[in-house]
Design an enzyme around this catalytic site. Sequence first.
Site, short mmCIF file in Angstrom:
data_model
loop_
_atom_site.label_atom_id
_atom_site.label_comp_id
_atom_site.label_asym_id
_atom_site.label_seq_id
_atom_site.Cartn_x
_atom_site.Cartn_y
_atom_site.Cartn_z
N HIS A 84 33.01 15.46 -34.74
CA HIS A 84 33.15 16.89 -34.42
C HIS A 84 34.21 17.57 -35.27
O HIS A 84 34.24 18.80 -35.34
CB HIS A 84 33.35 17.11 -32.91
CG HIS A 84 34.68 16.74 -32.35
ND1 HIS A 84 34.94 15.52 -31.78
CD2 HIS A 84 35.82 17.45 -32.25
CE1 HIS A 84 36.19 15.49 -31.33
NE2 HIS A 84 36.76 16.66 -31.61
N ASP A 220 31.46 9.26 -32.24
CA ASP A 220 32.12 10.46 -32.77
C ASP A 220 33.02 10.17 -33.97
O ASP A 220 34.24 10.20 -33.87
CB ASP A 220 32.93 11.11 -31.62
CG ASP A 220 33.21 12.58 -31.89
OD1 ASP A 220 33.15 12.99 -33.07
OD2 ASP A 220 33.50 13.31 -30.93
N SER A 652 42.08 14.90 -32.01
CA SER A 652 40.74 14.43 -32.34
C SER A 652 40.75 13.74 -33.70
O SER A 652 41.23 14.31 -34.68
CB SER A 652 39.76 15.60 -32.39
OG SER A 652 39.45 15.98 -31.09
N1 ARG Z 1 35.96 17.52 -26.26
C1 ARG Z 1 36.17 17.13 -27.62
C2 ARG Z 1 37.53 17.61 -28.10
O1 ARG Z 1 37.98 18.66 -27.74
C3 ARG Z 1 35.17 17.70 -28.55
C4 ARG Z 1 33.83 17.16 -28.41
C5 ARG Z 1 32.81 17.91 -29.22
N2 ARG Z 1 31.53 17.72 -28.60
C6 ARG Z 1 30.81 18.66 -27.96
N3 ARG Z 1 29.78 18.27 -27.26
N4 ARG Z 1 31.09 19.95 -28.03
O2 ARG Z 1 38.13 16.99 -28.94
#
Ligand code: ARG
Length: 718
Positions: A84, A220, A652
């Site tokens: 992401h 991811d 992330s």
């Molecule tokens: N929740 C994750 C973060 O903030 C991002 C994941 C992205 N995936 C999604 N389905 N929007 O780091």
Amino acid sequence: MKKIALLLALLLVLFRSYADEGMWLPMLLGQQVYNDMVKKGLKLTKDQLYAINKPSIKDAIVIFGNGCTGEIVSGQGLIFTNHHCGYDAVASLSTVEHNYLHDGFYAHNFQEELPGQGLSVRFLDSVVDVTASVEAQLQGLSAADRAAKQTQVLADIAARYSNPAIHVEAMVSPLFKGNQFIVFIYTRYTDIRLVGIPPESVGKFGGDTDNWEWPRHTGDFSVWRVYATHDGKPNDYDPSNIPLKPRYSLPVSLKGVKEGDYAMIFGYPGSTNRYETSFGVKYETDIFDPSIVSLRDARLRLMMDRMKTDPAVRLKLASSYASIANYWKFFDGERKQLLKYDVYGQKKTFEDQFSAWAASKPAYASLFKDYARAYAAWTPYAKGRVYLNEGILGSTLMQFCASLIQVEIAMVTPGKEAVARQALAAADKARAAFLKDEDMPSDMKILAAMLQMYYTDIPHDQQPVGFFEGLKQYGDLKTASTYQTYVSSVFSNTFVLNDTKWKAFVANPDATVLQGDPAYAAAASFIRSYTQRYAPLYTQFNASINDLGRVYLKGVMEQNPGKPMYPDATFTMRVTYGNVKSYNPRDAVHYDYACTMKGVLEKYVPGDYEFDLPPKFLDLARAHDYGVYKDLAKNDMVVTFITTDDITGGNSGSPVLNAQGELIGLAFDGNYEALSHKIAFDPVYNRTICVDIRYVLWCIDKLGGAPNIVSELNIKKV
Ligand code: ARG
């Protein structure tokens, strides 16, 4: 009362074995928590974690893009981060015919790597504490003066430590709410190339349904490489650049994880507010979070309606949809958890204890009364601000038009012709970027829906004077079709969406053309109403809250002498350490510390928007073809695992390291049960969700057919 305090103290001691709260500054690990890290299992020396004069783990950690972490994993500048984190760049590299986002991509040699436009990574070179110098310049100023002066002082210091000619960029970060100031000095590299990314079905498996949740089965990750000149200096993309030889790269472990294992994370947590007051919590749960959620709810629905019908629209809107959806779910979860755990009550208790301690200290005498006054003055207008930013400006056309206000101001100010020309040239560029991502059918529906919500939910005396009066010619303001009719007239008449008229305007700028444009007029009336009537109140509110926060935290530190404390996250490098650990999310339910391929196949739904899988994936998984990447204890492929580490957005892509400092996974999310984590770390429920490095390597090697990438790594099997 005393009994309760004793019980609380006991609970805190007990929780110590669960809780791994703390985003520690890497240069202070030695002084603050190193001994505790060793007690938890760490096998490295202080110098291996962070050193100034020799290579250490910190040298392998980069800021990836503008809001993520990445890590160097080979002597040739190879970088791992999350899927992401590379999402937007890969979407930009993709077309419907060559859809790398959808199909995945692997380079089998340097020549096949794809330059990612607009991407950069930053290495941290050094840090300098400048608290004394900043303090000397801010002493004795009022809250408002202090805020204004601080911006200037910090900018001056940053400029002094920066050297644009050699890509050195310094940033001063106010820590402990402005009780400490540290300059972080970085070198920025701008030639970053895509090496590999799994198909979206794997990299975003589970989509928004599974986002922010455990159990989780998402692959991811993405793989990049940083390039430099032959002598290792930063350089924009150039075919003659070569892979950077980094100071340090992380070894990669194939040993896997089990319950209780030591796990630490280096990275760049974006923001937390752990010393938020009860006033702030109430503001989040009652105004901020629910407003954002309901506005985004509507926008996302209208975007998805279009994305489902057309692959080109899906690609165009994918990245912005993902980021809106990510924090839509976050704010919804945050509100639920804040209420569920009565964080308001927790903060109130903490404040009462502080007030009791501070009773005889004049510096803190009026602290909470001042907080109450500041919140009372701003709260009535807070919702309107969210509805402007997340509602009206949630329309991409409105957002672009809002940026034209600078052009208008320059055009109508005598003597500003040169500024106006510059602003117009910038607007011309911005328009091209805006049109590239603009999907008119969904934008029209969004604007109509946002206008109606604004009209319905915001007190009428706070609305832009005359705006909705003017809309009455299109029909009843209680009816959706009124807004739709108005919006279609705006979209068909605005020169902003008409190439011929726009070119004529750029060639022959005329302020009256801009002022008379229906789209510009709409955006300008909302922005002007806000900037004239409410922005000054907001600035004042912010200055007060920041200043009170500084005083409050100064008091808390004074109240707890000798206690190791960590500053709130400020998108500066931090280290958190803890253990791999399962948990019980609710009565009678146990969550294991790891998810396996068995679970991926259980979730698989052919043709689904979020749970589909590529045929080759299914073949390999059904044949249990996992090779050296299989977890022997689980007798399956472990795809993800959880730890007790303390992270937040910005982390992330962060490396998850074992006791020997070897890479065991990439952090990519937090769990739903602890979504209040920005404001209150939950010692029982908080978990960091990580993709297992063995799954990453399986995806690259077996699924992606790119063993060339794996052979670059320094792999540790024992
Ligand atoms: N929740 C994750 C973060 O903030 C991002 C994941 C992205 N995936 C999604 N389905 N929007 O780091």
